[in-house]
Design a protein around this motif. Sequence first.
Motif, PDB file in Angstrom:
ATOM      1  N   ASN A 102       7.674  17.317  42.771  1.00  0.00           N
ATOM      2  CA  ASN A 102       7.684  17.264  44.237  1.00  0.00           C
ATOM      3  C   ASN A 102       7.656  18.667  44.854  1.00  0.00           C
ATOM      4  O   ASN A 102       8.168  19.610  44.273  1.00  0.00           O
ATOM      5  CB  ASN A 102       8.948  16.548  44.727  1.00  0.00           C
ATOM      6  N   SER A 103       7.065  18.745  46.027  1.00  0.00           N
ATOM      7  CA  SER A 103       7.007  20.023  46.746  1.00  0.00           C
ATOM      8  C   SER A 103       6.627  19.755  48.190  1.00  0.00           C
ATOM      9  O   SER A 103       5.789  18.895  48.469  1.00  0.00           O
ATOM     10  CB  SER A 103       5.946  20.924  46.120  1.00  0.00           C
ATOM     11  N   THR A 104       7.235  20.492  49.095  1.00  0.00           N
ATOM     12  CA  THR A 104       6.765  20.499  50.484  1.00  0.00           C
ATOM     13  C   THR A 104       6.177  21.872  50.793  1.00  0.00           C
ATOM     14  O   THR A 104       4.985  22.003  51.105  1.00  0.00           O
ATOM     15  CB  THR A 104       7.912  20.173  51.467  1.00  0.00           C
ATOM     16  N   ARG A 105       7.002  22.923  50.672  1.00  0.00           N
ATOM     17  CA  ARG A 105       6.562  24.268  51.065  1.00  0.00           C
ATOM     18  C   ARG A 105       5.402  24.790  50.216  1.00  0.00           C
ATOM     19  O   ARG A 105       4.369  25.208  50.750  1.00  0.00           O
ATOM     20  CB  ARG A 105       7.728  25.273  50.962  1.00  0.00           C
ATOM     21  N   THR A 106       5.575  24.794  48.910  1.00  0.00           N
ATOM     22  CA  THR A 106       4.576  25.466  48.063  1.00  0.00           C
ATOM     23  C   THR A 106       3.230  24.767  48.165  1.00  0.00           C
ATOM     24  O   THR A 106       2.187  25.409  48.367  1.00  0.00           O
ATOM     25  CB  THR A 106       5.062  25.506  46.609  1.00  0.00           C
TER      26      THR A 106
ATOM     27  N   ARG B  95       1.903  22.957  39.761  1.00  0.00           N
ATOM     28  CA  ARG B  95       3.357  22.945  39.552  1.00  0.00           C
ATOM     29  C   ARG B  95       3.640  21.916  38.472  1.00  0.00           C
ATOM     30  O   ARG B  95       3.143  20.783  38.529  1.00  0.00           O
ATOM     31  CB  ARG B  95       4.119  22.587  40.829  1.00  0.00           C
TER      32      ARG B  95
ATOM     33  N   PRO C 243      15.203  29.796  49.211  1.00  0.00           N
ATOM     34  CA  PRO C 243      13.819  29.345  48.990  1.00  0.00           C
ATOM     35  C   PRO C 243      13.530  27.984  49.629  1.00  0.00           C
ATOM     36  O   PRO C 243      12.366  27.658  49.879  1.00  0.00           O
ATOM     37  CB  PRO C 243      13.698  29.260  47.462  1.00  0.00           C
ATOM     38  N   ALA C 244      14.630  27.193  49.878  1.00  0.00           N
ATOM     39  CA  ALA C 244      14.510  25.843  50.416  1.00  0.00           C
ATOM     40  C   ALA C 244      13.792  24.927  49.397  1.00  0.00           C
ATOM     41  O   ALA C 244      13.072  25.439  48.543  1.00  0.00           O
ATOM     42  CB  ALA C 244      13.831  25.833  51.762  1.00  0.00           C
ATOM     43  N   PRO C 245      13.970  23.620  49.449  1.00  0.00           N
ATOM     44  CA  PRO C 245      14.698  22.886  50.493  1.00  0.00           C
ATOM     45  C   PRO C 245      16.187  23.217  50.508  1.00  0.00           C
ATOM     46  O   PRO C 245      16.766  23.461  49.452  1.00  0.00           O
ATOM     47  CB  PRO C 245      14.462  21.422  50.122  1.00  0.00           C
TER      48      PRO C 245
ATOM     49  N   HIS D  23       8.104  31.287  39.494  1.00  0.00           N
ATOM     50  CA  HIS D  23       7.601  30.782  40.778  1.00  0.00           C
ATOM     51  C   HIS D  23       7.067  32.021  41.510  1.00  0.00           C
ATOM     52  O   HIS D  23       7.658  32.504  42.480  1.00  0.00           O
ATOM     53  CB  HIS D  23       8.738  30.111  41.553  1.00  0.00           C
TER      54      HIS D  23
ATOM     55  N   GLN E 249       6.680  32.385  45.331  1.00  0.00           N
ATOM     56  CA  GLN E 249       7.972  32.364  46.018  1.00  0.00           C
ATOM     57  C   GLN E 249       8.607  33.753  45.953  1.00  0.00           C
ATOM     58  O   GLN E 249       9.115  34.264  46.956  1.00  0.00           O
ATOM     59  CB  GLN E 249       8.910  31.331  45.371  1.00  0.00           C
TER      60      GLN E 249
HETATM   61  N1   CP Z   1      10.606  26.776  47.823  1.00  0.00           N
HETATM   62  C1   CP Z   1       9.882  25.795  47.271  1.00  0.00           C
HETATM   63  O1   CP Z   1       9.293  25.954  46.183  1.00  0.00           O
HETATM   64  O2   CP Z   1       9.870  24.652  48.006  1.00  0.00           O
HETATM   65  P1   CP Z   1       9.088  23.322  47.595  1.00  0.00           P
HETATM   66  O3   CP Z   1       9.758  22.773  46.354  1.00  0.00           O
HETATM   67  O4   CP Z   1       9.213  22.407  48.770  1.00  0.00           O
HETATM   68  O5   CP Z   1       7.681  23.704  47.281  1.00  0.00           O
END
Ligand code: CP
Length: 290
Positions: free
Chosen positions: A45-49, A98, A246-248, A125, A128
């Motif tokens: 899962n990922s939102t930002r990357t 990823r 780095p979030a989330p 990463h 990041q």
């Molecule tokens: N910081 C980061 O990698 O966020 P995601 O997991 O949402 O991509």
Amino acid sequence: MRGLLTLKGLSTEKIQQIINYALELKGGAKKTYENKKMATLFFENSTRTQYSFQTAMINLGINVISFNASASSVNKGETLYDTVRTFESLGLDGVVIRHSKDEYFKELENIKMPIFNGGDGAANHPTQCLLDLMTIYEEYGHFAGLKVAIIGDISHSRVAHGNIEVMNRLGMEVYIAGPEEYNDGSAPHIDLDEAIKTCDVIMLLRVQFERHQEKMSMSVEEYHQKFGLTEERMNNMKEKAIIMHPAPINRGVEIADSVAECPKSRIYKQMTNGVYVRMAVISMVLDGDL
Ligand code: CP
């Protein structure tokens, strides 16, 4: 292999060049490609990357192909290598990957198409780390001599491992703090309240429950009291020190809800910078500069 898989082996001069180019792009510099196609292959899962890589591609005029692992032939047993080889055969100009496996890219040595690592297991990463460095550089204008505390679930964090390696090379003093059970010795330990009072960068990490083999020894409420960035701790930070993550983020666990968007927080700026860093990295790889 072409692309960007890890920052290990990338010189500090090249890292600075990427950051400088990302800053130029943020300042309005334009770069456009025609007739290029790239895909984001996310097996975790990922939102930002994922979506900042896609935004970076759109900003560069590159056509974006999304991939849904659960609706793909991965479910019929296709290997990572054959999945990536397929995208190469379709004529793509690069893929972002990823995967939960550390250094998955070692299986892809025969692939000639550029591969951009969007995170591998608990190992790397790279984009990041670059966006974290860009955010620190924007703040201070240099790296050497800055004192950084990375706080939380260090042992399961690819962000911590990648950042410690590159920050040390850039002359930063890096410490780790947080629960003993997540201290893997990858940097010298610092007492949390000492870190809060003396560090220029307070970098918090999420507790990565999805990677744990064993249940955390404390409740999330206890974690917050012992290791979270509470308002009281935030008020003890140095005047110009910044908060990164780095979030989330898990509000109320590693960071108090009221602190997440306080004036010292650079968490959302990190996300914005992620787009420019990824534009810079894609562009430099496509142009043969990386
Ligand atoms: N910081 C980061 O990698 O966020 P995601 O997991 O949402 O991509």
